[in-house]
Write a protein that holds these residues in place. Structure first.
Motif, PDB file in Angstrom:
ATOM      1  N   LYS A  26       0.820  -1.203   0.012  1.00 19.92           N
ATOM      2  CA  LYS A  26       0.022  -0.033   0.021  1.00 19.92           C
ATOM      3  C   LYS A  26       0.858   1.190  -0.037  1.00 19.92           C
ATOM      4  N   ALA A 118      -6.910   3.740  -5.652  1.00 19.18           N
ATOM      5  CA  ALA A 118      -7.304   3.343  -4.374  1.00 19.18           C
ATOM      6  C   ALA A 118      -7.258   2.025  -4.208  1.00 19.18           C
ATOM      7  N   ASP A 119      -6.511   1.605  -2.977  1.00 21.35           N
ATOM      8  CA  ASP A 119      -6.099   0.253  -2.626  1.00 21.35           C
ATOM      9  C   ASP A 119      -7.244  -0.753  -3.031  1.00 21.35           C
ATOM     10  N   ASP A 120      -8.459  -0.332  -2.489  1.00 21.37           N
ATOM     11  CA  ASP A 120      -9.792  -1.078  -2.804  1.00 21.37           C
ATOM     12  C   ASP A 120     -10.038  -1.511  -3.959  1.00 21.37           C
ATOM     13  N   ASP A 121      -9.481  -0.626  -5.118  1.00 19.21           N
ATOM     14  CA  ASP A 121      -9.988  -0.572  -6.745  1.00 19.21           C
ATOM     15  C   ASP A 121      -8.900  -1.617  -7.437  1.00 19.21           C
ATOM     16  N   GLN A 123      -8.041  -4.446  -8.006  1.00 24.19           N
ATOM     17  CA  GLN A 123      -8.318  -5.693  -8.796  1.00 24.19           C
ATOM     18  C   GLN A 123      -9.376  -5.553  -9.835  1.00 24.19           C
ATOM     19  N   GLN A 124     -10.304  -4.423  -9.670  1.00 21.65           N
ATOM     20  CA  GLN A 124     -10.998  -4.093 -10.531  1.00 21.65           C
ATOM     21  C   GLN A 124     -10.398  -3.157 -11.672  1.00 21.65           C
TER      22      GLN A 124
END
Length: 136
Positions: A26, A118-121, A123-124
């Motif tokens: 991250k 953004a780290d949460d994004d 994989q998408q």
């Protein structure tokens, strides 16, 4: 000095050959007035601005030095060697990511484009970037 610019400049080839890869970890964007040499060494990117020096750091390093940050990112590298004079690559992937409401912060290195999302994004974003190459 060689007038030929290194790297691929054909947009279709760039998109088909992008080969996005996720760099583990991250990352955060911090700004400091006078960065310590240890921070400069740890930074994956450095940009000198009028307001201070922006450092892109592993989150753990920023935490260790108690630096403020607002955005936790994942780092994706397009493995194709893109020319710094190439036209349209940044626009193509930024548009595709924006269509799915994914922000991106782009840093061009000599050999590769580096995209921070953004780290949460992550994989998408990888799916979207891979699909860009298949659709071109």
């Amino acid at each position: 000095m060689d007038a030929k610019i290194s790297g691929e400049s054909n947009l279709q080839i760039l998109l088909q050959s992008a080969s996005p890869q996720h760099n583990p970890g991250k990352y955060v964007f911090c700004t400091v007035q006078q960065p310590a040499s240890a921070l400069l060494t740890a930074a994956v990117a450095i940009m000198q601005e009028n307001e201070g020096t922006t450092l892109v750091l592993p989150q753990a390093v920023a935490d260790e030095y108690q630096l403020n940050y607002e955005y936790i990112a994942g780092w994706i590298t397009l493995m194709v060697h893109s020319s710094l004079a190439a036209v349209g690559l940044t626009a193509a992937f930024a548009h595709a990511l924006a269509q799915q409401n994914i922000s991106c912060n782009v840093i061009a290195g000599y050999y590769h484009d580096h995209i921070f999302v953004a780290d949460d994004d992550v994989q998408q974003a990888l799916v979207i970037l891979n699909n860009l190459g298949q659709a071109s």
